[in-house]
Write a protein that holds these residues in place. Structure first.
Motif, PDB file in Angstrom:
ATOM      1  N   ARG A   1       0.878  -1.333  -0.204  1.00 53.75           N
ATOM      2  CA  ARG A   1      -0.032  -0.273   0.244  1.00 53.75           C
ATOM      3  C   ARG A   1       1.000   1.793   0.423  1.00 53.75           C
ATOM      4  O   ARG A   1       0.628   2.068  -0.452  1.00 53.75           O
ATOM      5  N   LEU A   2       2.057   1.163   0.689  1.00 51.07           N
ATOM      6  CA  LEU A   2       2.946   2.367   0.811  1.00 51.07           C
ATOM      7  C   LEU A   2       3.404   2.516  -0.635  1.00 51.07           C
ATOM      8  O   LEU A   2       3.228   3.679  -1.076  1.00 51.07           O
ATOM      9  N   LEU A   3       3.803   1.640  -1.382  1.00 52.39           N
ATOM     10  CA  LEU A   3       4.376   1.865  -3.039  1.00 52.39           C
ATOM     11  C   LEU A   3       2.492   2.519  -3.679  1.00 52.39           C
ATOM     12  O   LEU A   3       3.001   3.613  -4.490  1.00 52.39           O
ATOM     13  N   TYR A   4       1.981   1.854  -3.525  1.00 52.11           N
ATOM     14  CA  TYR A   4       0.597   2.389  -4.244  1.00 52.11           C
ATOM     15  C   TYR A   4       0.050   3.461  -4.117  1.00 52.11           C
ATOM     16  O   TYR A   4       0.163   4.683  -5.090  1.00 52.11           O
ATOM     17  N   VAL A   5       0.593   4.554  -2.490  1.00 48.71           N
ATOM     18  CA  VAL A   5       0.534   5.791  -2.143  1.00 48.71           C
ATOM     19  C   VAL A   5       1.986   6.597  -3.024  1.00 48.71           C
ATOM     20  O   VAL A   5       0.745   8.033  -2.788  1.00 48.71           O
TER      21      VAL A   5
END
Length: 689
Positions: free
Chosen positions: A605-609
């Motif tokens: 999710r961090l990469l997605y953000v």
């Protein structure tokens, strides 16, 4: 009813705004979950819903709106007023002014606890410890219990406070928290329990609450059916922004306030749940529909107004591989644009040079530095880039650093105000006494013991015989305490009186006193925006300013500067061009966050953000080689990194693959090879014949 103000919303936004609203009869609206994808107009949608409720007859005083910062709440109220003004004209300001229950979970909690203090057996004049003060009090208890003198390594105060906070906010016992999150502290379970018990008792004796208490006391209060019913009946609508960032304790408060979910609206995005280190849990938003089955309504906002479709396609590809999520695929009318770049570079130095060259290239094409951001998983990942930016004379600002209230001189002045507000608070009392020349820890402890034993604390302070070196300063302290306690000056003039007392001490303690005085003047200006000392101390502790002048360094003389930020700090922001550093395994995901499936999913999710912060241009950079830290400057020990596992081969078609710098063998203008000039292989064979 004129609903022209809703015409600018898309169909799903409008469904969310109008849910359960029928001519003012909206108190029994079924629970609503709005899954708001990145860049989908979440804040605007929630503001329209609040305004729509008000213009349809809902009393704004019966709306509870909780956000994750006071500034976010203030911005929400401004938007609500602008929307309402289109329907009810100039009276909007007065009507929306009734929206008085808008703020953070902690701010609302502090207000409710003061109101209900008599009902739950606490003193409403409690003061609130920030994290630093809470850690200091924890350390006092740690020392009193003898744990600082153990032969083996007992956890330091910050670790102890982190364990305590995690237990409280996750509603999990220490036996579960320590093995899962603090395994190196596993031998100290019984001692930590004893320490936490002493810490709680000390807070109660001193009439102080820490951040976690503001939620914990509120949740415990709601265990009373009568108090829970009273609070539930007080608010027809409870709305929560950024619900994916709530912890279990906050979810418990909501479920006790609205057990059937009637009038409850939560907005968030499971794909942007990235704060588990604060005990936030994605389970709150994922489990919301099941909690209120069959009445819960789910509306998904998936039209993105920020990024181009090629960027969204790549981001969708990354998050689609998540093990559990609400199904949504962001889309945009902006179908033009290039695919995100997946750029392979030799090492971190090459990465820094690539970013600098690309940033300057974009600048020449009209993209200002402020419209570009470099994002990274951990703060130290930008070190090499910062050196290169400095060498190339490119100004930059890095998100993070010392907070305003963490500056020693600001904490000193606030400690005086807190001490007058609550003389039983030993942490602030110690801080004030130790400012005086000639007063050491032993003398300060003696004074604080005297105060705790007296019903009239400040009378006891006047009876104390100060150390000889402190006499002049001691009388000055007595004068300012008496002045503030008796409110000789009205607020906010009190803070000017406190500053006048502190400035001579400031000049003795700091070489850069003149710079630090600017912060104190700023604090005085901030104080003018609050109605009372108590409100000022509460709000400033719970929602502090971001920066302070004594750590900012030389002022930026340029009107433009590049943004550097951790991914966590970048959430909610957007830029035209975004560069994601170190997109390799070991960095994203962090090698410290691969112990469990839940940790890995949060790293995804961090990469997605990070990817969804980009509007027009996204560069995902893959350094191949990392040099080992700790070796000499001439060392060459290194490891090779692999592309982040969150971009597997199946997703490569969504990216434009590049290498930088271009191989010398592929450089334009190079003549075709005419064959080897020297047959080295034959020479090697001949050596052994």
């Amino acid at each position: 009813m004129n609903v022209v103000y809703l015409e600018r919303l898309n169909e799903r936004q409008r469904q969310a705004v109008e849910h359960g609203v029928t001519g003012g009869m909206s108190a029994k609206a079924s629970p609503l979950l709005v899954i708001a994808g990145a860049g989908s107009g979440k804040t605007d949608t929630l503001a329209h819903r609040v305004a729509h409720l008000i213009v349809n007859g809902v009393d704004p005083r019966r709306i509870l709106l909780m956000t994750f910062s006071r500034r976010a709440a203030a911005e929400m109220i401004r938007r609500v007023e602008r929307i309402a003004r289109r329907v009810i004209g100039d009276s909007a300001q007065a009507v929306v002014g009734g929206l008085s229950w808008a703020g953070t979970f902690h701010g609302i909690g502090a207000r409710i606890l003061r109101e209900q203090a008599a009902e739950i057996g606490i003193d409403p004049a409690f003061t609130i410890h920030d994290r630093d003060d809470a850690a200091d009090l924890m350390n006092m208890m740690r020392h009193d219990l003898g744990f600082s003198r153990t032969q083996e390594r007992f956890p330091l105060k910050g670790t102890c406070l982190a364990i305590y906070s995690r237990c409280v906010n996750s509603e999990q016992p220490i036996e579960e928290i320590v093995p899962a999150h603090f395994p190196w502290c596993g031998a100290w379970g019984d001692e930590l329990k004893e320490l936490f018990g002493a810490y709680v008792e000390a807070k109660q004796r001193q009439n102080v609450l820490d951040y976690d208490d503001l939620l914990l006391y509120w949740a415990q209060m709601m265990e009373s059916s009568s108090l829970a019913a009273h609070l539930s009946e007080r608010f027809d609508h409870v709305m929560v922004d950024e619900y994916q960032d709530t912890n279990r304790l906050q979810a418990s408060i909501l479920s006790r306030m609205k057990p059937d979910g009637a009038g409850l609206t939560v907005v968030g995005d499971d794909a942007q749940s990235i704060y588990s280190f604060r005990a936030a849990t994605v389970r709150n938003i994922l489990d919301f529909p099941g909690q209120f089955t069959p009445h819960a309504k789910i509306i998904t906002l998936d039209q993105n107004y920020r990024s181009t479709q090629p960027i969204l396609a790549a981001a969708n590809g990354v998050i689609e591989l998540a093990k559990e999520r609400f199904t949504k695929n962001l889309w945009s009318d902006r179908t033009e644009g290039e695919r995100p770049s997946l750029v392979t570079v030799p090492d971190e130095m090459s990465q820094a040079r690539y970013v600098v060259e690309r940033v300057l290239e974009n600048r020449e094409m009209g993209v200002r530095l402020k419209q570009q951001a470099v994002l990274f998983r951990a703060s130290h990942h930008s070190g090499t880039l910062e050196l290169e930016l400095t060498r190339r004379n490119i100004p930059f600002v890095k998100f993070g650093g010392l907070k305003f209230l963490e500056a020693a001189h600001v904490k000193d002045l606030l400690a005086l105000l807190r001490f007058v507000e609550n003389p039983r608070d030993r942490v602030t009392g110690f801080r004030i006494l130790l400012l005086l020349p000639g007063v050491g820890p032993k003398a300060a402890q003696t004074v604080m013991d005297r105060l705790s034993e007296s019903d009239a604390a400040f009378d006891a302070l006047a009876d104390v015989e100060p150390p000889p070196r402190a006499k002049g300063h001691w009388h000055d302290l007595l004068d300012v305490v008496h002045s503030l306690d008796t409110q000789e000056d009205t607020w906010p003039a009190e803070i000017a009186r406190a500053r006048a007392w502190y400035e001579p001490l400031l000049e003795r303690r700091y070489d850069d006193a003149e710079i630090r005085k600017e912060d104190l003047l700023q604090l005085e200006e901030i104080a003018a925006g609050y109605a009372s000392r108590e409100r000022f101390l509460t709000e400033l502790t719970l929602d502090p300013p971001e920066a302070t002048s004594d750590q900012a360094g030389s002022p930026l003389l340029d009107e433009d500067y590049l943004i550097l930020s951790t991914i966590h700090s970048a959430k909610g922001m957007e830029w035209k061009s975004v560069y994601v550093l170190n997109s390799v395994d070991g960095c994203i995901p962090s090698d410290l966050s691969t112990r469990s499936s839940a940790e890995l999913e949060e790293e995804r999710r961090l990469l997605y953000v990070a990817m969804t912060r980009a509007k027009d241009d996204l560069q995902v950079i893959l350094p191949q080689r990392f040099y080992t830290h700790g070796q000499s400057s001439q060392g060459d020990r290194h490891v090779y990194a692999q592309r982040t596992r969150f971009i597997p081969n199946t997703l490569l078609s969504l990216f434009e693959k590049k290498g930088w710098p271009a191989s010398a063998y592929e450089a334009p203008g190079r003549a075709p090879s005419q064959g080897p000039r020297v047959d080295v292989a034959a020479r090697m064979r001949a050596m052994w014949r």
